[in-house]
Design a protein around this motif. Structure first.
Motif, PDB file in Angstrom:
ATOM      1  N   ARG A 134      24.566  65.441 -73.172  1.00  0.00           N
ATOM      2  CA  ARG A 134      25.572  64.432 -72.835  1.00  0.00           C
ATOM      3  C   ARG A 134      26.884  65.084 -72.410  1.00  0.00           C
ATOM      4  O   ARG A 134      27.531  64.651 -71.461  1.00  0.00           O
ATOM      5  CB  ARG A 134      25.796  63.497 -74.031  1.00  0.00           C
ATOM      6  CG  ARG A 134      26.781  62.393 -73.734  1.00  0.00           C
ATOM      7  CD  ARG A 134      26.899  61.425 -74.865  1.00  0.00           C
ATOM      8  NE  ARG A 134      27.756  60.314 -74.505  1.00  0.00           N
ATOM      9  CZ  ARG A 134      28.013  59.312 -75.300  1.00  0.00           C
ATOM     10  NH1 ARG A 134      27.473  59.249 -76.504  1.00  0.00           N
ATOM     11  NH2 ARG A 134      28.813  58.345 -74.918  1.00  0.00           N
ATOM     12  N   ARG A 137      26.565  66.532 -68.899  1.00  0.00           N
ATOM     13  CA  ARG A 137      26.597  65.444 -67.903  1.00  0.00           C
ATOM     14  C   ARG A 137      28.029  64.961 -67.689  1.00  0.00           C
ATOM     15  O   ARG A 137      28.462  64.763 -66.559  1.00  0.00           O
ATOM     16  CB  ARG A 137      25.737  64.252 -68.385  1.00  0.00           C
ATOM     17  CG  ARG A 137      24.340  64.223 -67.877  1.00  0.00           C
ATOM     18  CD  ARG A 137      23.634  62.874 -68.088  1.00  0.00           C
ATOM     19  NE  ARG A 137      24.084  62.074 -69.206  1.00  0.00           N
ATOM     20  CZ  ARG A 137      23.511  62.043 -70.417  1.00  0.00           C
ATOM     21  NH1 ARG A 137      22.462  62.791 -70.680  1.00  0.00           N
ATOM     22  NH2 ARG A 137      23.991  61.270 -71.361  1.00  0.00           N
ATOM     23  N   TYR A 138      28.735  64.781 -68.794  1.00  0.00           N
ATOM     24  CA  TYR A 138      30.115  64.312 -68.709  1.00  0.00           C
ATOM     25  C   TYR A 138      30.999  65.312 -67.951  1.00  0.00           C
ATOM     26  O   TYR A 138      31.746  64.938 -67.039  1.00  0.00           O
ATOM     27  CB  TYR A 138      30.703  64.043 -70.111  1.00  0.00           C
ATOM     28  CG  TYR A 138      32.188  63.859 -70.038  1.00  0.00           C
ATOM     29  CD1 TYR A 138      32.727  62.685 -69.517  1.00  0.00           C
ATOM     30  CD2 TYR A 138      33.049  64.880 -70.389  1.00  0.00           C
ATOM     31  CE1 TYR A 138      34.098  62.534 -69.382  1.00  0.00           C
ATOM     32  CE2 TYR A 138      34.412  64.733 -70.257  1.00  0.00           C
ATOM     33  CZ  TYR A 138      34.935  63.565 -69.753  1.00  0.00           C
ATOM     34  OH  TYR A 138      36.286  63.424 -69.601  1.00  0.00           O
ATOM     35  N   GLU A 142      33.065  64.364 -64.602  1.00  0.00           N
ATOM     36  CA  GLU A 142      34.526  64.197 -64.651  1.00  0.00           C
ATOM     37  C   GLU A 142      35.312  65.434 -64.248  1.00  0.00           C
ATOM     38  O   GLU A 142      36.469  65.325 -63.860  1.00  0.00           O
ATOM     39  CB  GLU A 142      34.979  63.791 -66.060  1.00  0.00           C
ATOM     40  CG  GLU A 142      34.827  62.331 -66.389  1.00  0.00           C
ATOM     41  CD  GLU A 142      35.845  61.451 -65.728  1.00  0.00           C
ATOM     42  OE1 GLU A 142      35.792  61.303 -64.489  1.00  0.00           O
ATOM     43  OE2 GLU A 142      36.678  60.876 -66.429  1.00  0.00           O
ATOM     44  N   PHE A 151      38.808  66.151 -71.758  1.00  0.00           N
ATOM     45  CA  PHE A 151      38.340  64.846 -71.287  1.00  0.00           C
ATOM     46  C   PHE A 151      39.468  64.034 -70.688  1.00  0.00           C
ATOM     47  O   PHE A 151      40.632  64.255 -70.976  1.00  0.00           O
ATOM     48  CB  PHE A 151      37.631  64.053 -72.381  1.00  0.00           C
ATOM     49  CG  PHE A 151      38.504  63.636 -73.509  1.00  0.00           C
ATOM     50  CD1 PHE A 151      39.250  62.480 -73.449  1.00  0.00           C
ATOM     51  CD2 PHE A 151      38.577  64.399 -74.643  1.00  0.00           C
ATOM     52  CE1 PHE A 151      40.062  62.092 -74.486  1.00  0.00           C
ATOM     53  CE2 PHE A 151      39.390  64.016 -75.698  1.00  0.00           C
ATOM     54  CZ  PHE A 151      40.128  62.859 -75.608  1.00  0.00           C
ATOM     55  N   LEU A 156      35.789  58.430 -67.600  1.00  0.00           N
ATOM     56  CA  LEU A 156      34.604  58.423 -68.458  1.00  0.00           C
ATOM     57  C   LEU A 156      34.862  58.980 -69.853  1.00  0.00           C
ATOM     58  O   LEU A 156      34.054  58.767 -70.759  1.00  0.00           O
ATOM     59  CB  LEU A 156      33.485  59.238 -67.809  1.00  0.00           C
ATOM     60  CG  LEU A 156      32.785  58.620 -66.616  1.00  0.00           C
ATOM     61  CD1 LEU A 156      31.806  59.623 -66.003  1.00  0.00           C
ATOM     62  CD2 LEU A 156      32.056  57.360 -67.025  1.00  0.00           C
ATOM     63  N   SER A 159      34.232  57.038 -73.003  1.00  0.00           N
ATOM     64  CA  SER A 159      32.874  56.838 -73.516  1.00  0.00           C
ATOM     65  C   SER A 159      32.527  57.829 -74.623  1.00  0.00           C
ATOM     66  O   SER A 159      31.539  57.638 -75.340  1.00  0.00           O
ATOM     67  CB  SER A 159      31.854  56.959 -72.373  1.00  0.00           C
ATOM     68  OG  SER A 159      31.761  58.304 -71.940  1.00  0.00           O
ATOM     69  N   LEU A 160      33.341  58.860 -74.794  1.00  0.00           N
ATOM     70  CA  LEU A 160      33.105  59.851 -75.842  1.00  0.00           C
ATOM     71  C   LEU A 160      33.764  59.466 -77.162  1.00  0.00           C
ATOM     72  O   LEU A 160      33.549  60.113 -78.177  1.00  0.00           O
ATOM     73  CB  LEU A 160      33.634  61.219 -75.389  1.00  0.00           C
ATOM     74  CG  LEU A 160      33.118  61.746 -74.043  1.00  0.00           C
ATOM     75  CD1 LEU A 160      33.763  63.081 -73.728  1.00  0.00           C
ATOM     76  CD2 LEU A 160      31.609  61.843 -74.031  1.00  0.00           C
TER      77      LEU A 160
END
Length: 192
Positions: A134, A137-138, A142, A151, A156, A159-160
């Motif tokens: 995950r 992918r993130y 991003e 982040f 996105l 979403s974490l």
């Protein structure tokens, strides 16, 4: 009203400041952003926010200069910008299931009077349990390589999160607008 100058090259901070619908310009300050020995995170971001504003004062007399700086803190460790894909993945995996506090230093320097207001606005997020798949992918999607903690809360990155806690969600993105409006009001600026 004195002209507003944002002491930052950050597109995120420019987008946030534009929300206030006040005319402003921006310039990138050139300062050493290294942490001093044993400097607490709160003092670090306040010092850097102030130095960013002061770095542009000589060339921008009769201005209100906004400086801001942010770090993420996990436990006692300051987490900076990752700069690489692998480091971003490492930061996020270290934060998995943990609370991360984002400290945003804010300074407003009136170069006409020399008065400088400085503050630090905290915002805490509890991260979800994250798998390596995950996280990768993130980070690919991003590219948060220039973001403290790896982040982008405006994208996105949200979403974490399992949950968030703080008085000003814009501080999470790097410019605490609620506190900034208070500072601007003290300088006589009428925010629409």
């Amino acid at each position: 009203m004195l002209p507003l100058l944002l002491a930052s090259s950050s597109a995120y901070r420019r987008e946030l400041l534009a929300r206030l619908r006040l005319p402003f310009t921006w310039a990138s300050p050139d300062i050493d952003e290294r942490r001093l020995a044993d400097e607490p995170a709160t003092q670090l971001v306040q010092r850097l926010a102030r130095q960013k504003a002061e770095a542009l004062a000589e060339d921008h007399r009769q201005h209100l200069i906004i400086g801001s700086d942010q770090v993420a803190v996990l436990g006692e460790q300051i987490i900076g910008k990752p700069h690489t894909f692998e480091r971003a993945c490492e930061q996020l995996l270290e934060s998995s299931g943990q609370q991360v506090t984002f400290l945003t230093g804010l300074a407003l320097l009136n170069t006409a009077t020399g008065q400088c207001q400085v503050d630090c606005v905290p915002f805490t997020v509890t991260m979800r349990e994250l798998s390596r798949e995950r996280v990768e992918r993130y980070v690919r999607a991003e590219q948060p390589l220039d973001c403290a903690g790896s982040f982008k809360a405006e994208g996105l990155g949200v979403s974490l999160f399992q949950s968030t806690h703080g008085c000003d969600s814009t501080s999470l993105i790097g410019l605490p607008l609620i506190r900034l409006v208070d500072m601007l009001t003290r300088e006589g600026v009428a925010v629409p």
